[in-house]
Enzyme design. Sequence first.
Site, mmCIF file in Angstrom:
data_model
loop_
_atom_site.group_PDB
_atom_site.id
_atom_site.type_symbol
_atom_site.label_atom_id
_atom_site.label_comp_id
_atom_site.label_asym_id
_atom_site.label_seq_id
_atom_site.Cartn_x
_atom_site.Cartn_y
_atom_site.Cartn_z
ATOM 1 N N CYS A 297 -7.001 8.779 -0.928
ATOM 2 C CA CYS A 297 -6.194 9.293 0.185
ATOM 3 C C CYS A 297 -4.895 8.500 0.327
ATOM 4 O O CYS A 297 -4.940 7.308 0.635
ATOM 5 C CB CYS A 297 -7.042 9.213 1.458
ATOM 6 S SG CYS A 297 -6.120 9.303 2.988
ATOM 7 N N CYS B 75 -4.128 7.070 3.881
ATOM 8 C CA CYS B 75 -5.068 5.988 4.221
ATOM 9 C C CYS B 75 -4.489 4.621 3.869
ATOM 10 O O CYS B 75 -4.821 3.624 4.503
ATOM 11 C CB CYS B 75 -6.398 6.180 3.501
ATOM 12 S SG CYS B 75 -7.308 7.640 4.019
#
Length: 102
Positions: free
Chosen positions: A26, A29
């Site tokens: 991600c 993230c």
Amino acid sequence: RWGMQKFEAHIQGSKPVVVDFFAEWCGPCKLMPPVLQEVKRRTGERVTVLKMDIDKNPGYSRLYNILAVPTLIIFKEGHIIWRKNGVSSPHEIMEHLTSIMP
């Protein structure tokens, strides 16, 4: 991997716990670690900050209905105080912690 009892012990406690549900793949993230470090710097021992990899802990993803990452959840005494999908700022997180910190 987190043992279920260890995680449960943290989130059931009287100390607020910020959990960052994330995944290695991600992109957004990767923006969260400095944010969480700043929250930890401001709160010290009054708040626990945990990271939870959804790919390594799929049971938690199901349990807390994590449909997107990053998702932040603040727990206190086993209750969800606040949750948000997407990247958060230290200020935004602190707004939700200030009233519940010991």
